[in-house]
Design an enzyme around this catalytic site. Structure first.
Site, PDB file in Angstrom:
ATOM      1  N   GLU A 102       0.841  -1.214   0.000  1.00 50.33           N
ATOM      2  CA  GLU A 102       0.000   0.000   0.000  1.00 50.33           C
ATOM      3  C   GLU A 102       0.869   1.255   0.000  1.00 50.33           C
ATOM      4  O   GLU A 102       0.546   2.249  -0.644  1.00 50.33           O
ATOM      5  CB  GLU A 102      -0.933  -0.010   1.223  1.00 50.33           C
ATOM      6  N   GLU A 148      -4.311  -9.324   3.660  1.00 59.66           N
ATOM      7  CA  GLU A 148      -5.193  -8.980   4.784  1.00 59.66           C
ATOM      8  C   GLU A 148      -6.401  -9.893   4.914  1.00 59.66           C
ATOM      9  O   GLU A 148      -6.865 -10.155   6.032  1.00 59.66           O
ATOM     10  CB  GLU A 148      -5.656  -7.521   4.667  1.00 59.66           C
TER      11      GLU A 148
END
Ligand code: NAD
Length: 706
Positions: free
Chosen positions: A104, A124
């Site tokens: 990210e 995730e």
């Protein structure tokens, strides 16, 4: 090494937090300070962000979640937004890995340069979360909605080389990423100096003509296990927001979804298991010593377990000499192994070259001479102490000094086995689960004399062959099977009182277990279970088992292997069929006992089975057989089909509240007289102590967490 360095107008910011550069508060602060310095330094034209050591960044710091620093600014989302808004170009220079928050961060940079072997991904979902720092909004803008959703939903990592034409990277190189990134940053810096804005991912379009139809299809085809994690669906919601809403709104939607999942029970359980697996690799009361080298292994016995263990070793590149008692048995074992690899080759799971290389790593013998070169020998012969004695005495005579001698016994005492040799310090148990080349769990059984470096070698071996290792002390059945016995005992007694096998199985499966207890017994073999039970009763006549176990064996219903067990197993039919014969036998047995059968609800079934597991777990813990409560959870989630999103039997007990656990067990301790329920449900003293004091198992775990 300087973590902020300016060379010829390019600031190089290095993330340095070994081993994985996880983005905990100190690293986030360093990045924020470095960006500020670079933006305010008029000599700096552009910035390169890179990682020190093994990779770019392994992602967010999961241990920070419930600590005050987890919420302290700069939080990841705000930091990455700030990075993206920088007026000078920022280039990510990636090597090793860029996972989760690490990826990210890179997505928020204005350009990305990666070494071809860099592993990138957003894992995730495996923790019951969505990426929460812009991953679901920026990735689709770079690689497209469909590819992004696949990456986010699978949670798996990919090499940069395999994503070469995806749009994720500006440059993929086999060379020095930092040098390449500096060159690109300089070029982009010149462009910005001449009036162009940096290319901000959040400003790129994210368009898909039929986005809503696509996400509806993704939702409809999502395979979520019963009661399973809400995270996959939430990932689709986030990506849909990326496709349908402006960037800022999509980001807010992601944050909202992330927060609701992060506050939920499933994330707490999944995070617990994630951390428990890491903690389990640390051995209590043993000095940190280098592992012994294991290049050549021997396996004695090539039956169900020995052939699986040989393949597990060969799959990791370790050569194996497989020793059987005669040439017929050896031929059979090698044939099983060859057929396995042949099957993988045919199904396209292995290339012909890799399959042949693995087959070539396993050679056979019917004598022990070749074992003289082995660094590790794993015994997997019949479960009979006399046979094990013969094997270990011969092994002791031929094995080289320093060789590790292991037994795969399920039930026998490792200290007895070690005493058959003149080197008990080199002996330990390596308890694999069937099929050994597939099942993740490995119980590493520490004998009274096992040397520290033998233990550390076993843990290193487990890592190498991709197993999840848990250290267990010596006791009957070690951690997993000892607890499973208590679980099975309760399952049987429920049949006597009024439940039918499929009702017990379905209650447990609906709760989340991969397989109910009777289906497991059919798979493992009811005849085998009967032998183990008989041995247990001989040692401890106070144990009470349902007579239905023996009735089923007496009917020749040995399980799946003969097509009949607690269920009928019809060839070509995946689901087992209910057996009227078994149900009649169960009812008849209750009558013999003089019991009035009653309807037993799913809640009681689940409670009795789970609390039987937990109480035995507490006993195992207080006896020092398990190093910590969380290790027990690892055993159950990695080896017994306990749902990870439920966290394990000890985690469940803690979540429920130990006082409630105790009160419920007290209720169960009144039952039909023959069951000696008061004896079975006598609580472990550790459980009583913790329930009374209000102390938590989690606290015990935490003090030991590295
Ligand atoms: P198995 O009967 O399938 O295989 C045993 C093999 O050992 C046979 O091929 C036999 O020919 C060979 N053998 C017997 N005596 C020998 C000797 N003296 N020298 C060389 N080879 C010899 O048994 P299994 O299920 O593979 O179990 C092996 C061990 O693993 C047992 O101790 C068992 O308790 C343990 N174990 C089994 C499982 C399971 O699910 N089957 C799981 C964990 C551990």
């Amino acid at each position: 090494m300087s973590l902020y360095q300016v060379t010829d107008g390019v600031a190089i910011v290095t993330l340095n937090r070994p081993p994985l550069n996880t983005l905990g508060l100190p690293l986030r602060r360093h990045l924020a300070d470095a960006l500020y310095a670079a933006m305010t330094d008029t000599t700096v034209l552009a910035v390169v962000v890179t990682g020190a050591g093994r990779g770019f960044s392994g992602g967010g710091d999961i241990t920070e979640f419930d600590l005050p620093c987890g919420n302290q600014e700069p939080a990841p989302r705000a930091l990455f937004d700030r990075l993206e808004a920088c007026t000078k170009p920022v280039v990510a220079a990636m090597h090793g890995m860029a996972l989760g928050g690490g990826l990210e961060l890179a997505l928020a940079c204005h350009a990305r340069v990666a070494h071809a072997a860099t592993q990138v991904g957003l894992p995730e979902v495996h923790l019951g979360l969505v990426p929460g720092a812009g991953g679901t909004q920026r990735l689709p803008r770079l690689v497209g909605v469909e590819k992004a959703l696949n990456m986010i939903l699978s949670g798996s990592s990919h090499s940069a080389a395999s994503l070469g034409d995806s749009g994720l990277f500006d440059l993929i190189t086999e060379g020095d990423v930092v040098n390449e990134a500096v060159a690109l940053a300089r070029k982009l810096g010149d462009e910005v100096a001449s009036g162009r804005s940096p290319r901000r991912t959040g400003t790129l379009p994210c368009h898909m003509d039929n986005a809503q139809a696509f996400t509806a299809f993704a939702r409809a085809t999502l395979k979520t296990p019963l009661g399973g994690s809400p995270a996959p669906k939430a990932c689709i919601d986030c990506v849909e927001a990326a496709a349908l809403q402006p960037f800022a709104q999509g980001m807010d939607r992601e944050t909202e979804i992330f927060r609701s999942l992060a506050g939920g029970e499933q994330f707490a359980a999944l995070r617990h298991v994630f951390l428990a697996e890491r903690t389990a690799t640390h051995i209590v009361d043993s000095p940190t010593v280098p592992a012994r080298t294991i290049k050549q292994a021997g396996v004695i016995g090539g039956g169900t377990m020995g052939s699986g263990i040989s393949m597990a070793l060969a799959n990791a590149g370790i050569s194996v000499l497989l020793v059987e008692r005669d040439s017929r048995a050896l031929e059979r074992a090698l044939k099983t192994i060859h057929e396995h690899y042949e099957g993988l080759k045919k199904r396209g799971k292995l290339t012909p070259e890799v399959a042949s290389a693995r087959v070539a790593l396993i050679t056979g013998a019917v004598d022990y001479d070749g074992l003289a070169d082995a660094d590790l020998v794993i015994e997997a012969v019949f479960e009979d102490l006399d046979i094990k004695r013969q094997v270990f005495e011969r092994l002791d005579a031929v094995a080289k000094p320093g060789a590790i001698l292991a037994s795969n016994t399920s039930m026998l005492d490792i200290d007895h086995i070690a005493a058959f040799t003149r080197r008990p310090a080199d002996v330990l148990g390596l308890h694999f689960f069937s099929p050994a080349h597939v099942m993740k769990l490995l119980e590493v059984v520490r004998g009274a004399h096992t040397a520290p470096d033998v233990l550390s070698s076993a843990m290193a071996l487990a890592r190498k062959i991709g197993k999840t290792a848990v250290v267990s002390g010596v006791c009957e059945g070690f951690i997993g099977n000892r607890m499973f016995e208590a679980y099975m005992m309760q399952a049987g007694l429920l049949l006597d009182e009024g439940a039918l096998p499929h009702q017990v199985d379905s209650a447990m499966e609906r709760w989340g277990m991969a397989m109910g207890p009777f289906r497991i017994n059919d798979m493992a073999g009811n005849d085998l279970a009967a032998k183990i039970r008989a041995a247990r009763i001989e040692r401890d006549p106070t144990r009470v088992y349902s007579g239905t176990f023996d009735a089923v064996v007496a009917m020749g219903r040995h399980g799946q292997k003969v097509g009949r067990g607690w269920y009928d197993h019809i060839p070509g039919q995946r689901a087992p069929a209910l057996s009227a014969e078994v149900q009649a036998a169960v009812v008849a047995h209750s009558q013999q006992l003089g019991l009035q059968r009653r309807t037993i609800g799913a809640e009681e079934i689940v409670d009795r089975l789970l609390l039987a597991l937990a109480n035995e777990g507490f006993k195992i813990l207080e006896e020092g057989i398990a190093q910590r409560a969380s290790d027990i959870d690892v055993v159950y989630t990695s080896g017994y089909g306990f749902p990870r999103w439920r966290g394990g039997p000890m985690f469940q007990a803690e979540q429920r509240g130990l006082a409630d656990v105790l009160a419920t067990m007290k209720r169960f301790s009144v039952g039909p007289a023959y069951q000696r329920a008061d004896h079975f449900w006598r609580p472990a003293s550790l459980l009583v102590r913790l329930a009374t004091s209000g102390d938590s198992l989690r606290h015990l775990n935490k003090t030991e967490t590295p």
